[in-house]
Design an enzyme around this catalytic site. Structure first.
Site, PDB file in Angstrom:
ATOM      1  N   GLU A 102     -10.822 -30.377  92.626  1.00  0.00           N
ATOM      2  CA  GLU A 102      -9.784 -30.651  91.545  1.00  0.00           C
ATOM      3  C   GLU A 102      -8.373 -30.808  92.123  1.00  0.00           C
ATOM      4  OE1 GLU A 102      -9.747 -26.671  89.645  1.00  0.00           O
ATOM      5  OE2 GLU A 102      -8.430 -27.391  87.869  1.00  0.00           O
ATOM      6  N   SER A 137      -5.985 -23.618  88.175  1.00  0.00           N
ATOM      7  CA  SER A 137      -7.207 -23.952  88.380  1.00  0.00           C
ATOM      8  C   SER A 137      -8.236 -23.754  87.149  1.00  0.00           C
ATOM      9  CB  SER A 137      -7.917 -23.776  89.839  1.00  0.00           C
ATOM     10  OG  SER A 137      -9.453 -23.918  89.676  1.00  0.00           O
ATOM     11  N   GLU A 147     -12.588  -8.791  83.088  1.00  0.00           N
ATOM     12  CA  GLU A 147     -12.896 -10.320  83.121  1.00  0.00           C
ATOM     13  C   GLU A 147     -14.311 -10.583  82.706  1.00  0.00           C
ATOM     14  OE1 GLU A 147     -13.847 -12.124  87.034  1.00  0.00           O
ATOM     15  OE2 GLU A 147     -12.783 -13.864  86.466  1.00  0.00           O
ATOM     16  N   GLU A 157     -14.283 -15.980  76.575  1.00  0.00           N
ATOM     17  CA  GLU A 157     -14.793 -17.225  77.050  1.00  0.00           C
ATOM     18  C   GLU A 157     -15.736 -17.078  78.207  1.00  0.00           C
ATOM     19  OE1 GLU A 157     -11.884 -15.872  77.264  1.00  0.00           O
ATOM     20  OE2 GLU A 157     -10.783 -16.239  78.841  1.00  0.00           O
ATOM     21  N   GLU A 197     -13.065 -26.460  93.263  1.00  0.00           N
ATOM     22  CA  GLU A 197     -11.441 -26.401  93.242  1.00  0.00           C
ATOM     23  C   GLU A 197     -10.660 -27.306  94.275  1.00  0.00           C
ATOM     24  OE1 GLU A 197      -9.404 -22.159  92.458  1.00  0.00           O
ATOM     25  OE2 GLU A 197      -9.381 -22.445  94.360  1.00  0.00           O
ATOM     26  N   CYS A 221      -9.274 -16.960  91.074  1.00  0.00           N
ATOM     27  CA  CYS A 221     -10.151 -16.402  91.519  1.00  0.00           C
ATOM     28  C   CYS A 221      -9.999 -15.081  91.262  1.00  0.00           C
ATOM     29  CB  CYS A 221     -10.434 -16.254  93.039  1.00  0.00           C
ATOM     30  SG  CYS A 221     -10.522 -17.782  93.835  1.00  0.00           S
ATOM     31  N   LYS A 225     -12.387  -7.018  87.390  1.00  0.00           N
ATOM     32  CA  LYS A 225     -13.525  -7.741  87.074  1.00  0.00           C
ATOM     33  C   LYS A 225     -14.388  -7.321  85.899  1.00  0.00           C
ATOM     34  CE  LYS A 225     -13.396 -10.567  90.966  1.00  0.00           C
ATOM     35  NZ  LYS A 225     -13.182 -11.990  90.870  1.00  0.00           N
ATOM     36  N   CYS A 239      -8.626  -8.964  97.892  1.00  0.00           N
ATOM     37  CA  CYS A 239      -9.812  -7.797  97.520  1.00  0.00           C
ATOM     38  C   CYS A 239     -10.063  -6.807  98.513  1.00  0.00           C
ATOM     39  CB  CYS A 239     -10.983  -8.901  97.270  1.00  0.00           C
ATOM     40  SG  CYS A 239     -10.530 -10.175  96.416  1.00  0.00           S
TER      41      CYS A 239
END
Ligand code: SF4
Ligand code: SF4
Ligand code: SF4
Ligand code: FES
Length: 575
Positions: A283, A320, A362, A367, A280, A300, A359, A504
């Site tokens: 990037e 990102s 996710e 993908e 990142e 994230c 998560k 988190c």
């Protein structure tokens, strides 16, 4: 400040004008029970559990929404008050599926606690036919309508804190329920799977989807090579499930427990948090150098990603392209690690221990796979891991400290602070500053991005360049920040967003905080636990992680390389 004189339970008390009776009583250590009340979030006065006697008033008054007035005389503990609260509680219990023994919230349930405190053994009212509606609403959330006490907290949290608003009351009187528009599954709606509704539900009506059986099955399958990764924030919260003080670092005990549960390798998501900073950070530097889309926004937090996909399509190109550390870990485990360990990638089963319910969703996104192999096979919350440890009858508190396995187990202090709001930003700044200056900078604590303020901003001068950054936590705050950018009011190079308030450490899968008044205190203690680990770490910058250096030398060549893009990056879509 205008002050008011009043009397509570015979004590003369002076409080500020505008104070509620509940607040006034609490200021003087008089506890009044509550159920529906959440300060500034759910002040609806619906459950009546907090009623008190106010002299001159014919009816008992709900203390959570009644403001004090000059000369008020209040009784919080008269027979009438106690009897009324008991009747209210018994009525709630009469319409409640009282399966405490097998309930997810046994011992962390506010209704159960109040029943015990008020001495209710068998409710006087006969049990009504409670609605039996255990419904899996998404890959993350399960609702049990038979335990809902209609307090409305979940509705308010979803709408006011998270700015999502996908649940509401439906029907009237005895038919009232909490549901979604047209009773749709949350998957079909804008729900971001953050699990904040679970955390604020006082009872067991909302919980995460339980995936422990899938993990037990994998552990018992001799054909599988089962590896586990543990997210940064889990280590400073898991101990609470075993009676340890909030914020205690139980990393070593957790590693030992996971080895005893039978995982073939115990690795750390911190490893891929460091990898994320390299990807990142590169990037960001590329976008700044080449005039790419700014601000760059972190990716994230899967709850935040889904929020952006639903509500801020015009910012999708700002995100990102990095996968989250959880997904990067799975992709690296089934490629680099498989190759190094000589294990067939198809036989590797990746389990994640996460503070997060989003998560779970996710890991199931279409993908999130490479060459037809899912990155991650099962996701457990901190609470689910605690459940497995308890099922295995381990004496967790007295376990010796274990060490993560190599070659995905090394980490830095920068990685561990990913677990709290501002941590990803601070970790990124540590690396970006070293890259831009070409030095090994010693002043690496970026305190303006720390703390619980909803939106934090800072301008950091690095090598003559003012890098403007912002941090938001809770999607309600993220929405406010993006609105400011949309209107041209603010401008930044880099933004960190975490879906959960506090990041988190306060994810939807973390241990339940029973006393909601202490939520901020708990967040701070968990965050302090992470900052302490960072301080004590041998390496405190992601680019110093020896195993991360090695994975680039041996496999990815350099950050943002073709191979890195294939495994570690992804795309997000308009929903
Ligand atoms: S929600 Fe609370 S009172 Fe109801 S069954 Fe579960 S633990 Fe018992
Ligand atoms: S998981 Fe989050 S977004 Fe979904 S209903 Fe609960 S609070 Fe709302
Ligand atoms: S699901 Fe939980 S938080 Fe929501 S109304 Fe029911 S009891 Fe209250
Ligand atoms: S806590 Fe006051 S009415 Fe519910």
């Amino acid at each position: 400040m205008d002050m008011i004189n009043l009397k509570i339970d015979g004590n003369d008390i002076l409080v500020a004008k505008g104070t509620t009776i509940l607040e006034a009583a609490r200021q003087f250590n008089i506890d009044i029970p509550t159920l529906c009340f959440l300060k500034e979030i759910n002040e609806v006065g619906s459950c009546r559990m907090c009623v008190v006697e106010v002299e001159g008033s014919k009816k008992l008054q709900p203390s959570c929404v009644t403001k004090v007035s000059e000369g008020m005389v209040i009784r919080t503990n008269s027979r009438q008050v106690r009897d009324t609260r008991k009747v209210i509680l018994e009525l709630l219990l009469s319409n409640h599926n009282r399966e405490c023994l097998s309930c997810e919230r046994n011992l962390s349930c506010e209704l159960q606690k109040l029943s015990k405190e008020m001495g209710i053994e068998t409710p006087d009212f006969p049990r009504m036919e409670a609605a039996e509606q255990k419904v899996q609403l998404s890959p993350s959330i399960v609702r049990d309508q038979s335990k809902c006490i209609l307090c409305g907290r979940c509705i308010s949290v979803c709408e006011k804190i998270q700015n999502v608003g996908v649940i509401s009351f439906a029907n009237r009187s005895y038919e009232t329920t909490v549901t979604t528009p047209f009773n749709h599954d949350l998957t079909e709606l804008d729900c971001i799977n953050c699990g904040q509704c679970i955390k604020f539900c006082p009872v067991g009506a909302l919980k995460e989807k339980d995936d422990t059986d899938a993990v037990w099955d994998a552990l018992e399958n001799p054909d599988l090579h089962v590896v586990v990764q543990t997210a940064p924030a889990v280590r400073v919260a898991l101990g609470e499930e075993f009676g340890l003080p909030v914020g205690t670092n139980v990393e070593g005990k957790m590693v030992t427990a996971l080895k005893r549960l039978g995982f073939d390798k115990v690795f750390d998501t911190n490893f891929t948090a460091d990898l994320t900073i390299l990807e990142e950070g590169t990037e960001l530097l590329n976008r700044v150098k080449n005039g790419g889309k700014l601000p760059l926004i972190t990716s994230c937090s899967p709850g935040w990603i889904k929020f952006c996909e639903h509500n801020y399509h015009d910012f999708l190109d700002n995100l990102s392209s990095c996968k989250s550390p959880q997904q990067m870990f799975g992709a690296v485990a089934k490629s680099y690690y498989a190759q190094k360990a000589g294990v067939d990638p198809e036989k590797i089963f990746v389990v994640s221990i996460m503070p997060c319910t989003a998560k779970k969703y996710e890991a199931k996104r279409e993908e999130m796979q490479v060459d037809d192999l899912r990155d991650v096979d099962a996701v457990l919350t901190t609470r689910e891991l605690a459940k497995m440890i308890k099922q295995s009858r381990m004496d967790f508190v007295n376990l010796n400290d274990g060490k993560y396995d190599s070659i995905l187990g090394d980490s830095t202090g920068a990685a561990v602070i990913f677990g709290t709001t501002g941590g990803v930003m601070e970790a990124a700044l540590r690396t970006v500053a070293d890259v831009l200056t070409g030095e090994d900078l010693k002043n690496i604590e970026y305190t303006p991005v720390r703390g619980l303020e909803g939106i934090k901003e800072a301008s950091v001068n690095i090598n003559g360049m003012d890098v403007k950054v912002a941090v938001a936590h809770g999607t309600g705050n993220a929405a406010k920040l993006l609105d400011r950018i949309r209107s041209g009011e603010s401008n930044y190079h880099f933004i960190e967003v975490m879906a959960c308030p506090g990041g988190c450490i306060n994810g939807g899968g973390q241990p339940i905080i029973m006393d909601k008044n202490k939520t901020d205190e708990v967040k701070m203690k968990r965050a302090q636990g992470l900052y302490q680990i960072d301080k004590d770490s041998k390496f405190r910058k992601s680019h110093e992680n020896p195993e991360v250096k090695r994975v680039y030398e041996e496999y990815f060549i350099e950050p943002n390389s073709h191979k890195a893009h294939h495994l570690l990056h992804t795309k997000y879509v308009e929903r």
